[in-house]
Structure formats: C-alpha cells, structure tokens
Design an enzyme around this catalytic site. Structure first.
Site, mmCIF file in Angstrom:
data_model
loop_
_atom_site.group_PDB
_atom_site.id
_atom_site.type_symbol
_atom_site.label_atom_id
_atom_site.label_comp_id
_atom_site.label_asym_id
_atom_site.label_seq_id
_atom_site.Cartn_x
_atom_site.Cartn_y
_atom_site.Cartn_z
ATOM 1 N N CYS A 256 80.998 122.378 58.123
ATOM 2 C CA CYS A 256 82.033 123.248 58.680
ATOM 3 C C CYS A 256 81.568 123.768 60.040
ATOM 4 C CB CYS A 256 82.303 124.427 57.746
ATOM 5 S SG CYS A 256 82.724 123.934 56.063
ATOM 6 N N ARG B 160 83.604 119.067 63.169
ATOM 7 C CA ARG B 160 82.787 119.401 62.010
ATOM 8 C C ARG B 160 83.620 119.615 60.749
ATOM 9 N NH1 ARG B 160 77.609 120.984 63.195
ATOM 10 N NH2 ARG B 160 77.517 122.100 61.224
ATOM 11 N N TRP C 95 85.407 121.896 56.406
ATOM 12 C CA TRP C 95 85.324 120.598 55.743
ATOM 13 C C TRP C 95 85.034 120.918 54.289
ATOM 14 C CZ3 TRP C 95 81.826 117.526 52.998
ATOM 15 C CH2 TRP C 95 82.129 116.153 52.928
ATOM 16 N N ASN D 118 78.894 128.010 56.540
ATOM 17 C CA ASN D 118 78.729 126.559 56.582
ATOM 18 C C ASN D 118 77.542 126.213 55.701
ATOM 19 O OD1 ASN D 118 78.463 123.815 57.309
ATOM 20 N ND2 ASN D 118 77.097 124.352 58.995
ATOM 21 N N GLY D 119 77.747 125.323 54.718
ATOM 22 C CA GLY D 119 76.655 124.943 53.833
ATOM 23 C C GLY D 119 77.101 124.867 52.392
ATOM 24 N N GLU E 117 76.236 98.399 62.213
ATOM 25 C CA GLU E 117 76.881 99.451 62.999
ATOM 26 C C GLU E 117 78.325 99.085 63.325
ATOM 27 O OE1 GLU E 117 77.448 102.996 65.179
ATOM 28 O OE2 GLU E 117 76.178 102.365 63.508
ATOM 29 N N LYS F 200 81.634 101.368 62.278
ATOM 30 C CA LYS F 200 82.619 101.853 63.248
ATOM 31 C C LYS F 200 84.029 101.496 62.805
ATOM 32 C CE LYS F 200 80.760 104.242 65.077
ATOM 33 N NZ LYS F 200 79.442 104.257 64.576
ATOM 34 N N GLU G 44 85.050 103.605 59.371
ATOM 35 C CA GLU G 44 85.143 105.055 59.403
ATOM 36 C C GLU G 44 86.317 105.567 60.227
ATOM 37 O OE1 GLU G 44 81.583 106.863 60.925
ATOM 38 O OE2 GLU G 44 81.487 105.557 62.671
ATOM 39 N N HIS H 231 75.532 84.236 48.060
ATOM 40 C CA HIS H 231 75.007 84.889 46.861
ATOM 41 C C HIS H 231 76.000 85.919 46.329
ATOM 42 C CE1 HIS H 231 70.996 83.030 47.127
ATOM 43 N NE2 HIS H 231 71.173 83.126 48.439
ATOM 44 N N LYS I 175 81.119 115.411 61.708
ATOM 45 C CA LYS I 175 80.149 114.880 62.666
ATOM 46 C C LYS I 175 78.716 115.041 62.175
ATOM 47 C CE LYS I 175 78.784 113.352 66.717
ATOM 48 N NZ LYS I 175 78.947 111.924 67.041
#
Length: 622
Positions: free
Chosen positions: A2, A27, A76, A112-113, A495, A499, A502, A518, A617
């Site tokens: 958050c 955030r 969040w 936040n947490g 990567e 991208k 997400e 496989h 983020k």
C-alpha cells in the site's frame, strides 16, 4: 504494497495528500482515503473504493476538506476485501467510516504491511471492550495503540513503542492523536517510509516521488523507530523512547523524473529511458577505461577470494540474476546459483563462508529479499546489494552496495530498473573475470568497450517500435504464448514472458527450449504464439529446430535475433532484428522488443498498462 502519505504545515493538507498518493498509486489502487484535521477539530475521514480519482472527485480534489494536517492511503488489499469499510484510514473508535464527516476517535491511522498475530491481538482487544467494524489487520493495530495510550496514560511515542514490542509482522504506520493537533506520529518495521522536511512543512510517504515536489531532503526511518512530525520538524525515537539522530539524504533527481513527460504511460516513458539508465549505471563503475568497484566496497582482493556466488532476488530482479549467472560463470569461471528469495530464506544455509550473496531489488525494500539478506548475514556470509533506491533498508543492511542509477520507476512492470541491474551484473562479471585471471587485458578492454556501446544499441532497438506495435495489434487476442531460448536466451525469455502476462493478462510461459518435448509441447495448438530468443550463435539452430516442431503443430512463430542472422526469416513467420553485440551482453538489447510487445499488446487490449490488476510495484509483505 500500500501507499501512505502524511503532511503537516501551513498549506491545506488534502491537495498535498492527494498529490502524494497519485505518485504512490502504483503501490495499490483497490481503494483510497484521507483523514484531515483543521486545528483542534476532530479528524474528518473520507474513503472511496477503486482508484484515487474516485476519492478526489468526492472531495473536489481536496478543496472540500479543510485543514493543514492529515494522512492518506492508497490500498492494495491483503486482509479484508477492497470495500469502503475496509479502506484506510482506520479509527480506534467503533464508527463505520463509510462517508465523509468528523470522527470521534482518539487515534486515526493508515498502515502498509501485514500484522501476523492480528487474530491474537484482536481477541485481546475484544476482551477489553473494543468493537471491530472492518475485517482488516490495520484496525487491530490502531486499536492496540489506543489501548496502550489510554490504559497506561502515556504519550503517543510510548504507546507506539509498546505496540511495536507486541506486534509481529511488517508495517509502516502513520497516526494522528486527538490530543495532539497539528502532529503526526509514525513507526516502521520492514516496510518503507521516508520523511521530508522543508521550511515550516513536514511530509511523510512510502516512497520518495510522493514528496519530491516539495523537498529533496529525505530521512529514512530505521527499523523499529518511531517519529514525531510537527510543521518543519521531525524527531526520531528508538524503542526505549530516547530521541536519536537520523542522517539526512539529499535526492539528486528532480520531480520531473517521476512525471510522464508527455508519454501516454509511465511504462513507455521508462522503456525510452533505458539507454540513460544503463549509461549512468555503467559510468558509475567504469572510469578511465577500467571497472572500479571500490565505491561498492569490493576491492580486487575481495573479488579474488570469492569461492562461489549466490544471486538472490524476486520477479524481474531474479530474471536479471539468471542472466548474470550465465555471464559470470562463462567469463569468471566461478560457480553461481540464482535463487528465488522466498525459497532461499527458508533453506539451510549450505554456503561456503567465502561466498558472496548478491541481493537484487529495485526498491531495496522487497520483503523476501530483505529476509534473505539477513539470513546470509546471520551466517557470516558477505552480501552485495544491487539496488536502485539510496538509503533503502537493503542498501543500509548489506555489507556492500552497488547502486543502479535508473532514477524513479513508476510503472508496476519494470523495464529500466531491470536493464540497469543487468548492466551492474555485467560489470561485476567482467571485473571478476579480470582480477581472477580468466580474461586477458585485451579481452578486458574489449568487454568494457562492448558495455559502453550498449546504450546506443538499446536506443536503436527502441526505434524499431512501430513494427512491434503493428505485430502486437495483430496478436492481442492470443490466449497463450510461449517464450523459448537456451542459455542466456532462456534468461531473457523469462523476462519477456513476465512482461506479457503481468500487463496483458495473456497466459504466457517461458521455457528452456530443450525442455519443450518434455511435456510442454502438448499445449501447442493452432493459434498459439511461440516467441524464440535467438542471440546465442552456438545454440540458435537447436532453438529454431524446437520452434519448427511447434510450427508443425499450428503455432505462429516470432523470432528475436541479431542483425545479420537473416536466415532466421526462413524459419519463422515474423522476425525482429536487434543491433549485434557481444553475446554475453546482447540480452540487454534483445529484451527491448519483448518489453515493447508486452506494452503494445496491453495498449491494444485497452488495459491499464501502469497499474495491472492485483499487482503492486514494491512487494513489501511476504
């Protein structure tokens, strides 16, 4: 995860708080809220679900909320659904704050947490007559502070310190007390918080961009510290309640660096900023034609004595570490293992005492990565942090620090911070190889020249964005994508796949191309897009053969390769060429079209590129 803000000073608080939250919305954006006091009046609390603009509209962009002291929050959701009742700020009283209005409450706060023992604490508080209106852990910690404040008839700092001793978990907490108008109190453990002080005004936030418009003089609160904020003043305290001195950090980059600057989204702006981020990061360690890591505290003798390297990170930073692993092992011939921080932190520390643990984090606050750092240090192993935020917790706690110079990164999907991390790892790899006698002086000079050429080659790759945009518009309705590569190409494919998934919400996976048969090939059918990263000469033909097997089963093929490899066009449906570079470093160029593909696919689908659903983020909770 958050974002929290606070302000006390001369001007109206609400517009300042909204402006700060707008810089922190990356955030969290499930809900938002403010609590503002006008002199000695009660705190007026306003909340809204959804994005920050909903809150801003409710209070006429702050004009409808008078007062010069306040706190704010953008959420969040962790504990409790993203509803208006669960939105912050929370109060120590029993009122359900669902609309604007003054609230009769001793303590009002934002958080936040995650509070790990909130159920135990809640039961204790219920037993002492407290009634809960939300399903959040935040309401528990606010009421716990209230409980200590009233029971022991102590001041805010002492009440907060008692809370910190009792609570397990992570938190950045900002509070206002009814008996202390014009003042804000705050505390932190493992969640980021910064304080900014200007002439007669004081600011609090989860991250620097939220206060940079007003001041560049920043204080980082240390773990288990609390702070009392008055207009133009900040007083820091330890767990004993004794006032302590905290060093001020001056931020060099300006507020414009955290603005869009005419771009449609932060992500595309930050893609364009990658040449500068890589150039600045390399320039910080390459001086007079040599790599100098003394600023990071790494002498040649230290590098010579390293027996093995563990690279520990999360998400894109882990992907950068994967690329770094291949380069370090090939050039320096030192054993390297790249591990996910959330796994590393819980393993037995079976590492040689002469090892180096490299910790990578853009924010320097990533919870699992920070825990991994502490585990390594507890076992007496040297740690090197590669971080982007000066003064962050990981930067302060690591034995050595190598800063990336990417500047503020706002988009949730990282681009320039990732590229700067790659650059830092390349420089470390080349210097390791040289001081350990694995490459000669001429090779050393060549590799440095190749590194210094990267920014211009990245710029050239970005200029090819129109072809990527066209391709993305044609394939934005794809339901599945697979990214393939071998060696360094596999590291880059990881990567690229992240991208895509997400920000476009398309199912995407990256595989080592040799693993295709496989099991994975059973998922390939008509319409599946398969993207091959083809920059490693010795491995290219093998990857193309794997891609041909997919094409035979109906897949559409895209290949990313270096200029000159024009035979690739005969094997794929669509080829993208990037400037040729040394194969150790070409991943920094090959990742550009993959970033652009994810970006333009998201744009074509009409999605919120900078704020993808369910993501934040900086992951500051486990």
């Amino acid at each position: 995860m958050c974002g929290i803000v606070g302000f006390t000073g001369r001007q109206q608080a609400a517009p300042v708080l909204l402006d700060g939250l707008s810089k922190l919305e990356y955030r969290g954006y499930d809900s938002a809220g403010l609590a503002v006091r006008d002199g000695e009046s009660l705190a007026e609390v306003v909340k809204a679900t959804g994005k920050l603009k909903n809150l801003a509209e409710k209070i006429d962009n702050g004009a409808a909320l008078p007062g010069s002291c306040g706190i704010g929050h953008t959420r969040w959701a962790t504990h409790g659904e993203p509803t208006q009742i669960n939105a912050h700020p929370h109060v120590s009283g029993n009122a359900k704050v669902s609309a604007s209005g003054p609230v009769e409450s001793e303590v009002v706060g934002v958080h936040n947490g995650i509070i790990e023992n909130y159920e135990e604490l809640k039961a204790k508080l219920v037993g002492n007559g407290y009634v809960f209106y939300s399903t959040t852990d935040t309401e528990v910690v606010i009421k716990l502070v209230d409980y200590y404040y009233k029971k022991y008839k102590i001041g805010p700092i002492d009440a907060i310190n008692r809370m910190m001793v009792r609570v397990r978990g992570s938190y950045a907490l900002a509070l206002m007390f009814k008996d202390y108008p014009g003042e804000i109190y705050a505390a932190r453990k493992d969640s980021p918080m910064v304080i900014g002080v200007a002439d007669g005004e004081t600011f609090l936030a989860s991250d620097v961009p939220a206060v940079l418009k007003y001041t560049r003089d920043i204080y980082y609160i240390d773990n288990l510290q609390s702070v009392r904020l008055l207009p133009g003043e900040a007083h820091f305290y330890d767990l004993n309640g004794d006032e302590v001195q905290v060093e001020c950090t001056h931020i060099d980059w300006d507020a414009e660096a955290a603005e869009k600057g005419g771009y449609e989204h932060f992500m595309i702006k930050e893609i364009h900023e990658q040449p500068r981020a890589v150039q600045d990061t390399l320039a910080s360690v390459i001086k007079d034609g040599k790599i100098d890591l003394s600023g990071a505290g790494l002498s040649d003798d230290i590098l010579k004595g390293i027996s093995e390297i563990r690279i520990v990170a999360c998400g894109s930073a882990w992907h950068a570490g994967m690329a770094g692993m291949y380069v370090m092992e090939d050039l320096a011939e030192v054993p390297v293992r790249t591990e996910i921080a959330s796994e590393f932190r819980y393993k037995k520390m079976l590492i040689d005492k002469n090892a180096l643990v490299v910790i990578i984090s853009q924010s320097g606050e990533t919870a699992d990565t920070l825990a991994a750092l502490r585990a390594a240090k507890a076992n007496g192993i040297r740690t090197l942090a590669i971080v982007n935020v000066v003064g962050s917790t990981i930067a302060r706690e690591a034995n050595n620090v190598l800063y990336t110079l990417a500047g503020p990164e706002i988009a949730v999907a990282t681009t320039k911070a990732y590229s700067a991390q790659l650059a830092a790892l390349y420089a470390l790899a080349v210097q390791l190889a040289y001081v350990r006698g694995k490459i000669k002086k001429n090779d050393y000079k060549y590799y440095i020249e190749e590194l210094l050429a990267l920014p211009e080659k990245i710029e050239q790759a970005i200029r090819n964005k129109e072809r990527i945009q066209w391709f993305a518009s044609k394939h934005s309705n794809a339901s599945d994508m697979f990214y393939l590569g071998r060696g360094l190409d596999y590291a880059i494919s990881l990567e690229g796949s992240l991208k895509m998934k997400e920000i476009s919400y398309i199912h995407s996976e990256a595989y080592a191309a040799g693993e295709l048969k496989h099991g994975t090939i059973s998922l390939v059918e008509d319409g599946v897009l398969v993207i091959g990263i083809l920059t490693q000469g010795e491995l290219m033909e093998k990857t193309i053969s794997n891609m041909a097997e997919c094409k035979a089963r109906g897949a559409y093929l895209m290949g990313v390769t270096a200029d000159g490899n024009y035979g690739v066009e005969d094997s794929v449906n669509f080829a993208i060429y990037v400037p040729r570079a040394d194969e150790h470093f070409i991943g920094s160029i090959a990742v550009i079209p993959l970033q652009l593909l994810g970006y333009y696919t998201s744009v074509a689908k009409g999605l919120d590129v900078d704020k993808p659903r369910n993501l934040a983020k900086s992951v500051t909770v486990e």
